[in-house]
Design a protein around this motif. Sequence first.
Motif, PDB file in Angstrom:
ATOM      1  N   LEU A  31       0.828  -1.206   0.000  1.00  0.00           N
ATOM      2  CA  LEU A  31       0.000   0.000   0.000  1.00  0.00           C
ATOM      3  C   LEU A  31       0.860   1.252   0.000  1.00  0.00           C
ATOM      4  O   LEU A  31       0.593   2.207  -0.730  1.00  0.00           O
ATOM      5  N   SER A  32       1.913   1.244   0.829  1.00  0.00           N
ATOM      6  CA  SER A  32       2.775   2.426   0.893  1.00  0.00           C
ATOM      7  C   SER A  32       3.451   2.689  -0.445  1.00  0.00           C
ATOM      8  O   SER A  32       3.627   3.847  -0.849  1.00  0.00           O
ATOM      9  N   ASP A  33       3.832   1.618  -1.166  1.00  0.00           N
ATOM     10  CA  ASP A  33       4.441   1.786  -2.481  1.00  0.00           C
ATOM     11  C   ASP A  33       3.454   2.424  -3.456  1.00  0.00           C
ATOM     12  O   ASP A  33       3.804   3.323  -4.227  1.00  0.00           O
ATOM     13  N   ALA A  34       2.200   1.928  -3.437  1.00  0.00           N
ATOM     14  CA  ALA A  34       1.181   2.451  -4.343  1.00  0.00           C
ATOM     15  C   ALA A  34       0.825   3.898  -4.006  1.00  0.00           C
ATOM     16  O   ALA A  34       0.693   4.738  -4.900  1.00  0.00           O
ATOM     17  N   VAL A  35       0.684   4.205  -2.710  1.00  0.00           N
ATOM     18  CA  VAL A  35       0.346   5.570  -2.303  1.00  0.00           C
ATOM     19  C   VAL A  35       1.476   6.528  -2.664  1.00  0.00           C
ATOM     20  O   VAL A  35       1.246   7.633  -3.163  1.00  0.00           O
ATOM     21  N   LEU A  36       2.712   6.092  -2.425  1.00  0.00           N
ATOM     22  CA  LEU A  36       3.871   6.912  -2.778  1.00  0.00           C
ATOM     23  C   LEU A  36       3.871   7.223  -4.269  1.00  0.00           C
ATOM     24  O   LEU A  36       4.025   8.374  -4.685  1.00  0.00           O
ATOM     25  N   GLY A  37       3.686   6.182  -5.095  1.00  0.00           N
ATOM     26  CA  GLY A  37       3.684   6.382  -6.532  1.00  0.00           C
ATOM     27  C   GLY A  37       2.526   7.235  -7.000  1.00  0.00           C
ATOM     28  O   GLY A  37       2.692   8.119  -7.857  1.00  0.00           O
ATOM     29  N   ALA A  38       1.328   7.002  -6.447  1.00  0.00           N
ATOM     30  CA  ALA A  38       0.140   7.735  -6.872  1.00  0.00           C
ATOM     31  C   ALA A  38       0.253   9.224  -6.556  1.00  0.00           C
ATOM     32  O   ALA A  38       0.000  10.078  -7.413  1.00  0.00           O
ATOM     33  N   ILE A  39       0.618   9.543  -5.317  1.00  0.00           N
ATOM     34  CA  ILE A  39       0.728  10.952  -4.928  1.00  0.00           C
ATOM     35  C   ILE A  39       1.827  11.643  -5.711  1.00  0.00           C
ATOM     36  O   ILE A  39       1.632  12.735  -6.253  1.00  0.00           O
ATOM     37  N   ASP A  40       2.990  11.011  -5.792  1.00  0.00           N
ATOM     38  CA  ASP A  40       4.105  11.637  -6.491  1.00  0.00           C
ATOM     39  C   ASP A  40       3.808  11.771  -7.983  1.00  0.00           C
ATOM     40  O   ASP A  40       4.169  12.773  -8.604  1.00  0.00           O
ATOM     41  N   GLY A  41       3.138  10.773  -8.563  1.00  0.00           N
ATOM     42  CA  GLY A  41       2.798  10.851  -9.976  1.00  0.00           C
ATOM     43  C   GLY A  41       1.851  11.990 -10.266  1.00  0.00           C
ATOM     44  O   GLY A  41       2.034  12.756 -11.229  1.00  0.00           O
ATOM     45  N   CYS A  42       0.821  12.132  -9.430  1.00  0.00           N
ATOM     46  CA  CYS A  42      -0.163  13.192  -9.645  1.00  0.00           C
ATOM     47  C   CYS A  42       0.445  14.569  -9.388  1.00  0.00           C
ATOM     48  O   CYS A  42       0.226  15.508 -10.155  1.00  0.00           O
ATOM     49  N   VAL A  43       1.220  14.676  -8.308  1.00  0.00           N
ATOM     50  CA  VAL A  43       1.869  15.960  -7.999  1.00  0.00           C
ATOM     51  C   VAL A  43       2.842  16.354  -9.099  1.00  0.00           C
ATOM     52  O   VAL A  43       2.850  17.499  -9.569  1.00  0.00           O
ATOM     53  N   THR A  44       3.675  15.397  -9.518  1.00  0.00           N
ATOM     54  CA  THR A  44       4.685  15.687 -10.536  1.00  0.00           C
ATOM     55  C   THR A  44       4.055  16.129 -11.848  1.00  0.00           C
ATOM     56  O   THR A  44       4.460  17.136 -12.446  1.00  0.00           O
ATOM     57  N   THR A 210      -8.679   6.446   0.234  1.00  0.00           N
ATOM     58  CA  THR A 210      -8.162   5.072   0.269  1.00  0.00           C
ATOM     59  C   THR A 210      -7.327   4.840   1.519  1.00  0.00           C
ATOM     60  O   THR A 210      -7.467   3.806   2.194  1.00  0.00           O
ATOM     61  N   LYS A 211      -6.455   5.805   1.835  1.00  0.00           N
ATOM     62  CA  LYS A 211      -5.643   5.666   3.048  1.00  0.00           C
ATOM     63  C   LYS A 211      -6.529   5.626   4.289  1.00  0.00           C
ATOM     64  O   LYS A 211      -6.295   4.835   5.211  1.00  0.00           O
ATOM     65  N   GLY A 212      -7.531   6.502   4.340  1.00  0.00           N
ATOM     66  CA  GLY A 212      -8.423   6.521   5.489  1.00  0.00           C
ATOM     67  C   GLY A 212      -9.196   5.230   5.640  1.00  0.00           C
ATOM     68  O   GLY A 212      -9.397   4.740   6.753  1.00  0.00           O
ATOM     69  N   TRP A 213      -9.626   4.644   4.501  1.00  0.00           N
ATOM     70  CA  TRP A 213     -10.376   3.386   4.544  1.00  0.00           C
ATOM     71  C   TRP A 213      -9.492   2.235   5.021  1.00  0.00           C
ATOM     72  O   TRP A 213      -9.908   1.423   5.856  1.00  0.00           O
ATOM     73  N   VAL A 214      -8.256   2.170   4.500  1.00  0.00           N
ATOM     74  CA  VAL A 214      -7.351   1.078   4.872  1.00  0.00           C
ATOM     75  C   VAL A 214      -6.986   1.154   6.351  1.00  0.00           C
ATOM     76  O   VAL A 214      -6.976   0.141   7.059  1.00  0.00           O
ATOM     77  N   PHE A 215      -6.707   2.363   6.832  1.00  0.00           N
ATOM     78  CA  PHE A 215      -6.259   2.515   8.221  1.00  0.00           C
ATOM     79  C   PHE A 215      -7.412   2.797   9.178  1.00  0.00           C
ATOM     80  O   PHE A 215      -7.188   3.091  10.350  1.00  0.00           O
TER      81      PHE A 215
END
Length: 248
Positions: A31-44, A210-215
């Motif tokens: 999950l952390s890998d996917a969240v890292l990639g998703a946020i960084d991809g969208c921000v970038t 997604t993060k809120g739902w998982v945690f």
Amino acid sequence: MSKPGRKQLMREHHPENIARRLDKSRRPNHLSDAVLGAIDGCVTTFAIVSGAYGAGFSPVVVLVMGVANLLADGVSMAVSNFEAVHAQQRLVDKARRTEELHIELVPDGEREEIRQIFSNKGFSGEILDNIVSTVTANRRLWIETMLQEEYGLGDIPPNPVASAWWTFSAFVCIGMVPLIPFLFRSLSMPRQFVFSTLLAGLMFFLIGLTKGWVFESSLLRAGIRTFALGLFAAAVAFMVGKLLGTFL
């Protein structure tokens, strides 16, 4: 998020259900890998869009810069995450080999380490002796116990390839979303930018949900937090592009 009731918890903690749950092979959580990639991809990507729009570039330039940067940064992120996880994997392997050697050469010293580890947890007397005997009778358990207690390393083996794949996939898939409006030439540049902003904001919010739902935390709070952080990064890029476009 609703909390489980007493009856549900009692069912989950029935001996058979506990045994079934513990018997499952534990795998790395990506999950952390996917969240890292998703946020960084969208921000970038949205940073490229914002900066290029602020500088007054054409939609074609925005699209070319966005796609090129998306693929290049996606590969870079995947490689970086691969190296980081691979380094963690090598650390675990090195620690395991070290403990195997120590158990082979100085077993009494390693038993004393086990004794002191569990003594510090509050065990003593015959109970402590039984724990030491049980742990050291199983070589695999002995080594895994030392890895966790002495080195602080988990028993779930890291997977650098899977981590890299999840990071790259999330980076490209989510990062592509802000570029979609620029594929429609019938839209004016300001409208393309507005739609891109809305899509980027939606992606940030969904990632937070997604993060809120998982945690199992507040969905709204998690969504708004990620939304605000993402748009803040994009706003910085827009201002930089605007200033550079004005002065240069």
